[in-house]
Design a protein around this motif. Structure first.
Motif, mmCIF file in Angstrom:
data_model
loop_
_atom_site.group_PDB
_atom_site.id
_atom_site.type_symbol
_atom_site.label_atom_id
_atom_site.label_comp_id
_atom_site.label_asym_id
_atom_site.label_seq_id
_atom_site.Cartn_x
_atom_site.Cartn_y
_atom_site.Cartn_z
ATOM 1 N N LYS A 143 0.841 -1.204 0.000
ATOM 2 C CA LYS A 143 0.000 0.000 0.000
ATOM 3 C C LYS A 143 0.874 1.251 0.000
ATOM 4 O O LYS A 143 0.621 2.198 -0.750
ATOM 5 C CB LYS A 143 -0.919 -0.029 1.222
ATOM 6 C CG LYS A 143 -1.962 1.044 1.252
ATOM 7 C CD LYS A 143 -2.873 0.833 2.454
ATOM 8 C CE LYS A 143 -3.903 1.927 2.541
ATOM 9 N NZ LYS A 143 -4.768 1.775 3.712
ATOM 10 N N THR A 144 1.919 1.269 0.814
ATOM 11 C CA THR A 144 2.841 2.404 0.874
ATOM 12 C C THR A 144 3.572 2.577 -0.459
ATOM 13 O O THR A 144 3.706 3.702 -0.958
ATOM 14 C CB THR A 144 3.857 2.212 2.023
ATOM 15 O OG1 THR A 144 3.135 2.100 3.251
ATOM 16 C CG2 THR A 144 4.836 3.362 2.101
ATOM 17 N N GLU A 147 1.177 4.063 -3.064
ATOM 18 C CA GLU A 147 0.961 5.501 -2.855
ATOM 19 C C GLU A 147 2.141 6.311 -3.390
ATOM 20 O O GLU A 147 1.956 7.334 -4.041
ATOM 21 C CB GLU A 147 0.742 5.796 -1.373
ATOM 22 C CG GLU A 147 -0.603 5.296 -0.864
ATOM 23 C CD GLU A 147 -0.720 5.313 0.656
ATOM 24 O OE1 GLU A 147 0.250 5.704 1.354
ATOM 25 O OE2 GLU A 147 -1.792 4.920 1.153
ATOM 26 N N THR A 148 3.347 5.837 -3.136
ATOM 27 C CA THR A 148 4.555 6.524 -3.593
ATOM 28 C C THR A 148 4.639 6.551 -5.116
ATOM 29 O O THR A 148 5.039 7.553 -5.701
ATOM 30 C CB THR A 148 5.812 5.825 -3.028
ATOM 31 O OG1 THR A 148 5.720 5.809 -1.612
ATOM 32 C CG2 THR A 148 7.075 6.532 -3.452
ATOM 33 N N LYS A 150 2.156 6.292 -7.298
ATOM 34 C CA LYS A 150 0.905 6.683 -7.960
ATOM 35 C C LYS A 150 0.285 5.476 -8.656
ATOM 36 O O LYS A 150 -0.145 5.537 -9.799
ATOM 37 C CB LYS A 150 1.132 7.825 -8.940
ATOM 38 C CG LYS A 150 1.662 9.087 -8.298
ATOM 39 C CD LYS A 150 1.893 10.169 -9.320
ATOM 40 C CE LYS A 150 2.530 11.387 -8.661
ATOM 41 N NZ LYS A 150 2.919 12.390 -9.635
#
Length: 194
Positions: A143-144, A147-148, A150
């Protein structure tokens, strides 16, 4: 070494669905000896990025030669240099900062693999869905990363999907309700892809 044929197939796709193992099970052996979604994602991303560096470098070489006769190409040359530097830092093209439409057009016309939209399909255990996916550390790692970069993320359970595939619609709905799911992973994947 994904191979040129494999990479050429990816070039033809509109998006990439990267299935990432996020469950622990000693009975199912991991090719790398351990479950490490960060390592697995980095391995594939680096292959795509290496290919993209080559593509961007070819376009930069062409633009640099043409720049001698057409100074209007300077912004393209500058952006390609910035893009290559971004890629060389191990970052996908989809996460490079785009300042204007011309830079987006360069991304769109350079056939960069790491610029394609990505969905990380986190293959999780049935217990993860019962107990809450947020309790799975591997899922949180992916998930991280998503997010980083995109990118999108979708938790799935291949084992559950296999069970569901053999059920009729009523049984399927009851099964999903027991797991507090509205739709199957396949249905959610289709929707996310669109």
């Amino acid at each position: 070494g994904l191979g040129n044929k494999f990479l050429s197939h990816i070039r033809e796709c509109d998006a990439i669905v990267h299935v990432v193992r996020c469950f622990e099970n000693e009975k199912i052996i991991n090719v790398n000896g351990s479950v490490d979604p960060k390592r697995d994602i980095e391995t594939i991303n680096l292959e795509l990025i290496f290919s993209d560096i080559e593509m961007a470098q070819r376009r930069l070489d062409k633009a640099t030669k043409a720049l001698k006769g057409d100074k209007k190409l300077q912004p393209e040359v500058d952006f390609l240099k910035r893009l290559i530097s971004h890629l060389e830092n191990g970052l996908p093209a989809r996460s490079v900062e785009i300042n204007d439409e011309s830079e987006q057009e360069i991304i769109n016309t350079t056939a960069l693999l790491s610029a394609k939209p990505v969905i990380y399909a986190c293959n999780m255990s049935e217990d993860d869905f019962i107990n809450g996916i947020e309790g799975n550390n591997n899922y949180n790692i992916v998930k991280t990363i998503a997010e980083t970069e995109k990118a999108e993320i979708l938790p799935i359970c291949a084992a559950l999907e296999a069970e569901i595939s053999g059920l009729d619609d009523d049984e399927k709905q009851m099964f999903l309700e027991e797991l507090n799911l509205e739709r199957s992973g396949l249905d959610r994947m289709i929707q996310k892809c669109y």
